[in-house]
Design a protein around this motif. Sequence first.
Motif, PDB file in Angstrom:
ATOM      1  N   ARG A  56       0.818  -1.028   0.006  1.00 49.70           N
ATOM      2  CA  ARG A  56      -0.313   0.302   0.072  1.00 49.70           C
ATOM      3  C   ARG A  56       0.604   1.250  -0.207  1.00 49.70           C
ATOM      4  O   ARG A  56       0.398   2.182  -0.460  1.00 49.70           O
ATOM      5  N   THR A  78       2.932   2.103  -3.267  1.00 47.07           N
ATOM      6  CA  THR A  78       2.725   2.242  -4.127  1.00 47.07           C
ATOM      7  C   THR A  78       1.931   3.234  -4.637  1.00 47.07           C
ATOM      8  O   THR A  78       0.988   3.756  -5.425  1.00 47.07           O
ATOM      9  N   ARG A  79       1.521   4.038  -3.688  1.00 47.34           N
ATOM     10  CA  ARG A  79       0.410   5.041  -3.626  1.00 47.34           C
ATOM     11  C   ARG A  79       1.257   6.075  -4.560  1.00 47.34           C
ATOM     12  O   ARG A  79       0.531   6.377  -5.687  1.00 47.34           O
ATOM     13  N   HIS A 106       0.162   3.987  -8.065  1.00 49.95           N
ATOM     14  CA  HIS A 106      -1.330   3.900  -7.785  1.00 49.95           C
ATOM     15  C   HIS A 106      -2.182   5.166  -8.496  1.00 49.95           C
ATOM     16  O   HIS A 106      -2.416   5.759  -9.741  1.00 49.95           O
ATOM     17  N   GLU A 119      -4.193   6.375 -11.397  1.00 46.39           N
ATOM     18  CA  GLU A 119      -4.992   7.252 -11.754  1.00 46.39           C
ATOM     19  C   GLU A 119      -5.469   8.222 -12.273  1.00 46.39           C
ATOM     20  O   GLU A 119      -6.640   8.325 -13.486  1.00 46.39           O
ATOM     21  N   VAL A 137      -2.150  -5.261  -7.574  1.00 43.89           N
ATOM     22  CA  VAL A 137      -2.671  -4.242  -8.642  1.00 43.89           C
ATOM     23  C   VAL A 137      -3.757  -4.920  -9.356  1.00 43.89           C
ATOM     24  O   VAL A 137      -4.925  -3.973  -9.437  1.00 43.89           O
ATOM     25  N   SER A 170      -7.846  -3.185  -8.522  1.00 45.67           N
ATOM     26  CA  SER A 170      -8.483  -2.402  -9.461  1.00 45.67           C
ATOM     27  C   SER A 170     -10.044  -3.279  -9.882  1.00 45.67           C
ATOM     28  O   SER A 170     -10.762  -2.290 -10.128  1.00 45.67           O
ATOM     29  N   ARG A 214       4.735  -2.165  -8.147  1.00 41.12           N
ATOM     30  CA  ARG A 214       5.033  -0.380  -9.049  1.00 41.12           C
ATOM     31  C   ARG A 214       5.547  -0.898 -10.337  1.00 41.12           C
ATOM     32  O   ARG A 214       4.775  -0.289 -11.810  1.00 41.12           O
ATOM     33  N   PHE A 226       1.852  -1.395 -12.334  1.00 38.83           N
ATOM     34  CA  PHE A 226       1.328   0.042 -12.215  1.00 38.83           C
ATOM     35  C   PHE A 226       2.056   0.543 -13.290  1.00 38.83           C
ATOM     36  O   PHE A 226       0.787   1.179 -14.194  1.00 38.83           O
TER      37      PHE A 226
END
Length: 200
Positions: A18, A21-22, A25, A29, A118, A122, A184, A187
């Motif tokens: 979490r 990868t904030r 992510h 988005e 990931v 999603s 990562r 993403f």
Amino acid sequence: MPDQPRPPAASPMLAALRDGTRDHHAAVERRLGLPDRIRTRDDLAAALATLLAAWGPLERELAAADWSGLPLDPRVGEAAALLRTDLAALGVAVDRPAAGSSGLDLDTTARAVGGRYVLLGSALGGRVVAPEVERRLGLRAGEATRFFRRVGGAPGRDWRAFRFAVAGREWSAVEVTAAVDAARSTFDLVGRVEVVRPSG
């Protein structure tokens, strides 16, 4: 009613995924802009075609990864098939999946966990996207939004099973680092796929 098993209160692996990868992510988005960039059926077709370019290889490679030691089905669902069905509902012909590779390194259980994190995440987000897209475009529930809704699947159940499996195992610092790196990269893969504008 018998007590149901519960995952440990905290999982260092999940916390690392979490936190680690904030930014990745958030970048994906912003790039995809879902659901805000979907204003027309053509916008929806472009988003679905773009996602399909990443999803097909990722699903195949995660299904073939080493899941030894974790009580999880190697398959993470049929989201790529749902993307094709949604595109067909929009009148877009989609070629059968190519035998290409994602280019990611998912060769260990830890790295596969990062990729799966990931894709499962999603699926949870898609449940928020679908109703908004349907409202904007005047679509029925599940009409060209089967991917976002994960029709036929159970994203909440899959996420809980994943959390429980990951939290129930001890991970070395090296494995945690590898999982975060793979997440990562996953993403990044989704974020760098060229936006596709299908011709219909």
